[in-house]
Design a protein around this motif. Structure first.
Motif, mmCIF file in Angstrom:
data_model
loop_
_atom_site.group_PDB
_atom_site.id
_atom_site.type_symbol
_atom_site.label_atom_id
_atom_site.label_comp_id
_atom_site.label_asym_id
_atom_site.label_seq_id
_atom_site.Cartn_x
_atom_site.Cartn_y
_atom_site.Cartn_z
ATOM 1 N N VAL A 182 44.336 13.129 -52.892
ATOM 2 C CA VAL A 182 43.843 11.797 -52.538
ATOM 3 C C VAL A 182 43.739 10.960 -53.800
ATOM 4 N N ASP A 183 44.260 9.728 -53.730
ATOM 5 C CA ASP A 183 44.095 8.787 -54.840
ATOM 6 C C ASP A 183 42.651 8.294 -54.886
ATOM 7 N N ASP A 184 42.186 7.991 -56.087
ATOM 8 C CA ASP A 184 40.835 7.451 -56.233
ATOM 9 C C ASP A 184 40.753 6.135 -55.459
ATOM 10 N N PRO A 185 39.931 6.073 -54.410
ATOM 11 C CA PRO A 185 39.927 4.857 -53.572
ATOM 12 C C PRO A 185 39.104 3.717 -54.150
ATOM 13 N N ILE A 186 38.307 3.964 -55.192
ATOM 14 C CA ILE A 186 37.366 2.940 -55.650
ATOM 15 C C ILE A 186 38.074 1.674 -56.127
ATOM 16 N N PRO A 187 39.070 1.741 -57.034
ATOM 17 C CA PRO A 187 39.696 0.481 -57.472
ATOM 18 C C PRO A 187 40.431 -0.241 -56.347
#
Length: 647
Positions: free
Chosen positions: A591-596
């Motif tokens: 999973v890609d870091d969803p925060i940005p």
């Protein structure tokens, strides 16, 4: 068992025949049980775990014991043995799915004597008592051991928050948060005092002899004169030494509870008192002035009725108070939060629990004095010594009062005032190298209110003084008029790791974010960001939080992990004939870091909650607009979904 570091998940279905029954130690084979610890160790090897904890019982790693029926015997027929095991497993229905969170690295070993010594030093720095208690349970044999922090002068709690069978177990199964939990409730009736001038706390942890300490507490559990058992014993760390006392029964208290059928039941609990009170601590100064709360009766459950609070006069036709202006309430009084007092001064203690402590004293007469991490306040209402540097050199400062400024007006006409800098807690975040959003209440971890961070107070009636109202609000319901603030950034796993873990459990997760950019410059409204992380079943529709309430993604992750047990329990199928999930995920989903990406989406829809909903195969982006929820895009990954939206 799920490895939080790698996302690997392995499960075992506990059915008859999976675990070999063993006899209960010491009873000659009269009782048998199914041990799950060997099963857990096998799962730990599969997921590569060096340590693990039960999300339902965080301080237990051995797993539950399934007790077999009293008539179960290994010499019975296979059918009888299988039926007995099935019956025992069925009784575990309330724990039908147990989740163990694993970490790849082994948990660091805790030396109970060193832990207790560190807590003693913290008690000295925070100007609190550390209480080691052994009390006799209402029914049963043995003693229940607890370790907790208390405010001097408070009553002995009716019941401990957690129990252990020995002092060592009590220390090892109690975290810092556990030791402080309930501090506000325990100290609500304690007398409030200023911090005395010239107090010098211990700077190094004391050396603790656990065996000797335990023996001394056990000695207080027996009356010296008669040899009769007492209700328990306590060792209180105060002023750099232990004080020992017994616990005595001081009557009973009655608590009324209402069943869902409307019936009222009465529960009686034994009230305890100390057989001997230790001397007042040396750091305890002059009493803090207060006035009695005008909106509650200290001798009953009566509180001023809402009809009088809202309108200023009694409604003769009110159904709650029948025109008397007073009505019983099971809730704490909103004005004083159950303390029965409105204090005129407040003491604020900020700490990182690693040895750095700052004490602030707010006076409602306009003088705010600040004290530092090494040198405490040197005068009651005079200058304060504030250390600057590792050696703690004294820097003298005088309190400088600046009038509160009127910064906004609420829609109903109530004015909003802002106090000067030394009445705000947000600037202290830089001192402790954290963000203002990381400031939370030490007892329970609730986010610090927007008003306390930025020095904001709303005046609810004409002529009210902003400073008096602000200080009284800060001290309202606090133990001994003291507010304890934790200034520490949450040590949480990355959000991508949590999402990967949830997907490995064959569940879904929704991350919601609101960017409050339209509120910038308006102190009446929420500033910054609001986050939420919610776990749900795959067959449930996405439900973006309305509204998200956590100020940072780390706070949302911490809240999600704290209540992961409830999420797991809530995802057990309602139909008992539907199999419980037995997830196996040897190859976790990346999973890609969803925060940005989520921040970019939230900035595009500022002021509105946006959410990303992850399932095993898709990623859905949602927008909440007033009462409606719209799906904006669906893609295999969040970057692809935002790419489809042109973001």
């Amino acid at each position: 068992m799920a490895n939080l570091d790698t996302g690997v998940v392995a499960s075992a279905n506990v059915v008859p025949g999976v675990v070999e029954p063993v006899p209960w130690p010491g009873d000659g084979g009269a009782s048998w049980y199914l041990p799950l610890a060997p099963l857990l160790r096998e799962l730990a090897g599969v997921v590569g775990a060096g340590s693990w904890t039960d999300v339902r019982e965080p301080h237990s790693s051995d797993g539950p014991l399934i007790l077999l029926p009293s008539d179960w015997r290994p010499e019975h027929s296979l059918a009888e043995r299988v039926m007995g095991e099935a019956e025992a497993i069925a009784w575990q229905g309330h724990d039908a799915w147990r989740l163990f969170l694993a970490r790849t690295s082994p948990a660091p070993l805790r030396d109970p004597a060193a832990v207790l010594g560190r807590w003693c030093r913290l008690a000295d720095l925070l100007c609190l008592d550390l209480v080691v208690e052994a009390r006799r349970p209402p029914a049963g044999a043995g003693l229940d051991w607890t370790v907790r922090f208390e405010v001097p002068g408070g009553l002995v709690p009716d019941r401990p928050t957690r129990c252990a069978e020995s002092l060592v177990e009590a220390v090892l199964t109690t975290s810092d948060a556990d030791a402080f939990y309930g501090l506000e409730e325990r100290g609500r009736s304690a007398p409030a005092h200023h911090l005395a001038a010239g107090y010098q706390p211990r700077t190094t942890p004391p050396v603790i002899d656990l065996d000797q300490l335990e023996r001394q507490v056990l000695a207080d559990c027996v009356d010296v004169g008669t040899g009769a058992p007492t209700a328990g014993g306590q060792a209180i760390w105060r002023d750099g030494r232990w004080w020992h006392t017994s616990l005595r029964v001081a009557g009973t208290s009655e608590q009324l509870a209402e069943w869902s059928t409307g019936q009222i039941i009465s529960r009686r609990t034994a009230m305890l008192r100390r057989g001997w009170e230790p001397p007042a601590p040396s750091w305890q100064g002059s009493p803090i002035p207060y006035v009695d709360c005008p909106d509650c009766d200290p001798h009953s459950r009566l509180q001023r009725c809402d009809c009088q609070i809202m309108t200023g006069h009694v409604d003769p036709g009110c159904s709650r108070c029948a025109g008397s202006g007073w009505a019983p309430s099971p809730l704490r009084c909103h004005t004083c939060r159950g303390s029965r007092r409105l204090y005129r001064d407040a003491t604020i203690t900020i700490t990182d629990l690693a040895g750095r402590v700052a004490h602030l004293t707010w006076h409602a007469d306009g003088t705010g004095w600040q004290t530092g991490t090494r040198v405490w306040r040197t005068g009651d209402r005079g200058p304060d010594a504030i250390p600057t540097g590792p050696a703690g050199e004294e820097v003298w400062r005088s309190g400088e009062w600046v009038p509160a400024s009127h910064v906004a007006t609420h829609p109903g006409g109530k004015p909003l005032h802002q106090l000067p800098d030394h009445f705000r807690l947000a600037p202290w975040a830089d001192t402790f190298a954290v963000r203002p959003e990381d400031l939370v209440e030490l007892d329970g971890g609730s986010p610090l209110s927007h008003g306390l961070r930025d020095g904001l107070v709303t005046l609810h009636w004409p002529g009210a003084d902003p400073l008096t109202e602000y200080v009284s609000t800060a001290a309202r319901g606090r133990p001994a008029a003291r507010l304890f603030v934790l200034a520490r950034r949450p040590d949480m796993p990355p959000l991508a790791d949590l999402i990967r873990l949830v997907l490995g459990l064959r569940l879904a997760v929704t991350v919601t974010l609101t960017d409050h950019a339209p509120n910038t410059g308006d102190p009446r409204l929420v500033q910054g960001e609001s986050w939420d992380v919610t776990i749900s079943r795959l067959d449930q529709p996405p439900a973006p939080a309305d509204p998200p309430t956590r100020p940072t993604p780390q706070a949302a992750i911490a809240f999600c992990l704290d209540y992961l047990e409830l999420a797991i329990t809530g995802n057990i199928p309602d139909d008992p004939t539907t199999p419980i999930p037995v997830p196996q995920t040897p190859n976790p989903i990346q999973v890609d870091d969803p925060i940005p990406f989520l921040r970019r989406l939230a900035r595009h829809h500022a002021g509105q909650p946006v959410a990303v909903h992850y399932t095993a195969t898709t990623c859905q982006v949602w927008l909440r607009d007033r009462e409606h929820v719209h799906r904006l895009a669906t893609a295999p990954t969040l970057p692809a979904a935002l790419g489809a939206l042109g973001l």
